[in-house]
Enzyme design. Structure first.
Site, PDB file in Angstrom:
ATOM      1  N   MET A 114      -8.512   9.528   8.480  1.00  0.00           N
ATOM      2  CA  MET A 114      -9.193   9.694   7.190  1.00  0.00           C
ATOM      3  C   MET A 114     -10.198  10.844   7.247  1.00  0.00           C
ATOM      4  O   MET A 114     -11.292  10.739   6.685  1.00  0.00           O
ATOM      5  CB  MET A 114      -9.921   8.393   6.794  1.00  0.00           C
ATOM      6  CG  MET A 114      -8.969   7.253   6.524  1.00  0.00           C
ATOM      7  SD  MET A 114      -9.826   5.737   6.069  1.00  0.00           S
ATOM      8  CE  MET A 114     -10.320   5.113   7.659  1.00  0.00           C
ATOM      9  N   LYS A 153      -4.581   1.946  -2.876  1.00  0.00           N
ATOM     10  CA  LYS A 153      -5.918   2.476  -3.161  1.00  0.00           C
ATOM     11  C   LYS A 153      -5.853   3.983  -2.950  1.00  0.00           C
ATOM     12  O   LYS A 153      -6.052   4.471  -1.855  1.00  0.00           O
ATOM     13  CB  LYS A 153      -6.955   1.856  -2.233  1.00  0.00           C
ATOM     14  CG  LYS A 153      -7.210   0.392  -2.472  1.00  0.00           C
ATOM     15  CD  LYS A 153      -8.499  -0.029  -1.837  1.00  0.00           C
ATOM     16  CE  LYS A 153      -8.404  -1.056  -0.769  1.00  0.00           C
ATOM     17  NZ  LYS A 153      -7.274  -1.585  -0.181  1.00  0.00           N
ATOM     18  N   ASP A 185       0.835  -1.203   0.000  1.00  0.00           N
ATOM     19  CA  ASP A 185       0.000   0.000   0.000  1.00  0.00           C
ATOM     20  C   ASP A 185       0.867   1.249   0.000  1.00  0.00           C
ATOM     21  O   ASP A 185       2.022   1.194   0.381  1.00  0.00           O
ATOM     22  CB  ASP A 185      -0.818   0.049   1.296  1.00  0.00           C
ATOM     23  CG  ASP A 185      -2.129  -0.682   1.173  1.00  0.00           C
ATOM     24  OD1 ASP A 185      -2.433  -1.140   0.069  1.00  0.00           O
ATOM     25  OD2 ASP A 185      -2.825  -0.795   2.190  1.00  0.00           O
TER      26      ASP A 185
HETATM   27  N1  SAH Z   1      -4.221   0.890   9.330  1.00  0.00           N
HETATM   28  C1  SAH Z   1      -3.729   2.250   9.485  1.00  0.00           C
HETATM   29  C2  SAH Z   1      -4.798   3.273   9.209  1.00  0.00           C
HETATM   30  C3  SAH Z   1      -5.348   3.214   7.797  1.00  0.00           C
HETATM   31  S1  SAH Z   1      -6.529   4.466   7.480  1.00  0.00           S
HETATM   32  C4  SAH Z   1      -3.107   2.415  10.873  1.00  0.00           C
HETATM   33  O1  SAH Z   1      -3.301   1.591  11.773  1.00  0.00           O
HETATM   34  O2  SAH Z   1      -2.373   3.390  11.037  1.00  0.00           O
HETATM   35  C5  SAH Z   1      -5.510   5.710   6.756  1.00  0.00           C
HETATM   36  C6  SAH Z   1      -5.410   6.906   7.677  1.00  0.00           C
HETATM   37  O3  SAH Z   1      -4.393   6.714   8.651  1.00  0.00           O
HETATM   38  C7  SAH Z   1      -5.012   8.193   6.989  1.00  0.00           C
HETATM   39  O4  SAH Z   1      -6.108   8.805   6.336  1.00  0.00           O
HETATM   40  C8  SAH Z   1      -4.535   9.011   8.157  1.00  0.00           C
HETATM   41  O5  SAH Z   1      -5.608   9.529   8.907  1.00  0.00           O
HETATM   42  C9  SAH Z   1      -3.845   7.952   8.995  1.00  0.00           C
HETATM   43  N2  SAH Z   1      -2.382   7.893   8.770  1.00  0.00           N
HETATM   44  C10 SAH Z   1      -1.690   6.800   8.402  1.00  0.00           C
HETATM   45  N3  SAH Z   1      -0.365   7.082   8.332  1.00  0.00           N
HETATM   46  C11 SAH Z   1      -0.241   8.383   8.688  1.00  0.00           C
HETATM   47  C12 SAH Z   1       0.867   9.264   8.811  1.00  0.00           C
HETATM   48  N4  SAH Z   1       2.121   8.860   8.573  1.00  0.00           N
HETATM   49  N5  SAH Z   1       0.633  10.545   9.182  1.00  0.00           N
HETATM   50  C13 SAH Z   1      -0.630  10.977   9.437  1.00  0.00           C
HETATM   51  N6  SAH Z   1      -1.706  10.188   9.327  1.00  0.00           N
HETATM   52  C14 SAH Z   1      -1.526   8.905   8.971  1.00  0.00           C
END
Ligand code: SAH
Length: 266
Positions: A179, A64, A42
């Protein structure tokens, strides 16, 4: 053994890659990447982690991206099964933890339904790590006794929304919104309409753990406007703990944890 046991041919490892900094991947996650014959990745997974893969490994980008080309989830599930059935060691590498808004269980079920052995390697979820990288603890003794992690993907009031914003507004927990960049004006307005104090501290941390990380802090009533220029991925933290973002920015000159944060103090 356990998560460090060799990945056998014909098996799948669902690996949480952490929030983007390769240093925040787990030892087990790295070991799985090193053994993989095929990696399905991803865009939120740390790109640098691919350097740990064998030069012979097949890397498939199944990102995605909003409005971009994407691989449907059903196709990702099929690819996991197809590659495993061909006797390959398959690593599904995604951002954060695969079971936090990561569709990890759908992939796990696709494998188990196909009798493909599957291993879960939990990851460092951005919902906790990204606030920390912005200098914000999601809990703090004497201040807040819990945190709620919500998806902002579906805006409040939308027929598909299942979140009780009135309950969230009075929950007394830190709110962590994933998100939610596009929907932040809606979300914050709805929380305030439901009784959340408009002066409650809030912060947005964009690209947490990356060299171009940004942190913006403002009262919840202003945070959406103040952070409107920030692009995803970003996390919003709402609650008294968010005021630590401002404090840590002032005192961060010597602190590794936020030394690479480009602070935008409002
Ligand atoms: N499974 C992931 C979340 C997926 S949803 C987890 O546990 O972290 C995707 C969302 O994660 C993004 O829209 C944002 O809100 C957040 N996100 C993921 N990586 C990030 C980063 N490096 N900095 C800020 N937000 C992040």
């Amino acid at each position: 053994m356990g998560s460090l046991a060799p990945l056998l041919p014909g098996t799948v490892a669902l690996v949480g890659g952490g929030p983007g900094d390769p240093g925040l991947m787990t030892v087990a996650g790295r070991a799985a990447v090193e053994q993989a014959d095929v990696l399905l990745v991803d865009h939120l997974a740390p790109a640098e982690a691919l350097a740990w893969a064998s030069p012979d490994a097949l890397v498939v980008d199944v990102a995605k991206l909003p409005r971009g080309a994407f691989t449907p989830q059903e196709r990702i599930n099929e690819l996991l099964v197809e590659h495993a059935r061909a006797g390959r060691r398959v690593v599904r590498l995604k951002g954060g933890d695969g079971f936090v808004f990561g569709r990890g269980m759908e992939e796990l079920l696709a494998c188990t339904e196909a009798d493909v052995p599957v291993r879960v390697v939990p990851g460092v979820t951005s919902s906790v790590a990204v606030p920390a990288l912005g200098g914000i603890p999601v809990t703090h003794r004497g201040l807040v006794q819990g945190f709620s992690v919500i998806s902002g993907h579906v805006p409040p009031g939308h027929p598909a929304s299942t979140l009780d914003y009135a309950a969230l507004a009075r929950s007394g927990t830190t709110l962590v919104v994933l998100m939610g960049v596009a929907t932040l004006p809606d979300i914050t307005a709805t929380l305030v309409e439901n009784g959340l104090d408009p002066t409650t501290p809030a912060a947005v941390i964009a690209r947490g753990g990356h060299p171009d990380q940004r942190v913006v802090h403002a009262p919840v009533i202003e945070i959406a406007a103040r952070a409107a220029h920030l692009a995803p991925p970003a996390i919003t933290v709402i609650g008294e703990v968010a005021s630590f973002a401002a404090l840590s920015a002032v005192s961060a000159a010597t602190a590794d944890v936020v030394s690479h944060t480009l602070e935008e103090v409002i």
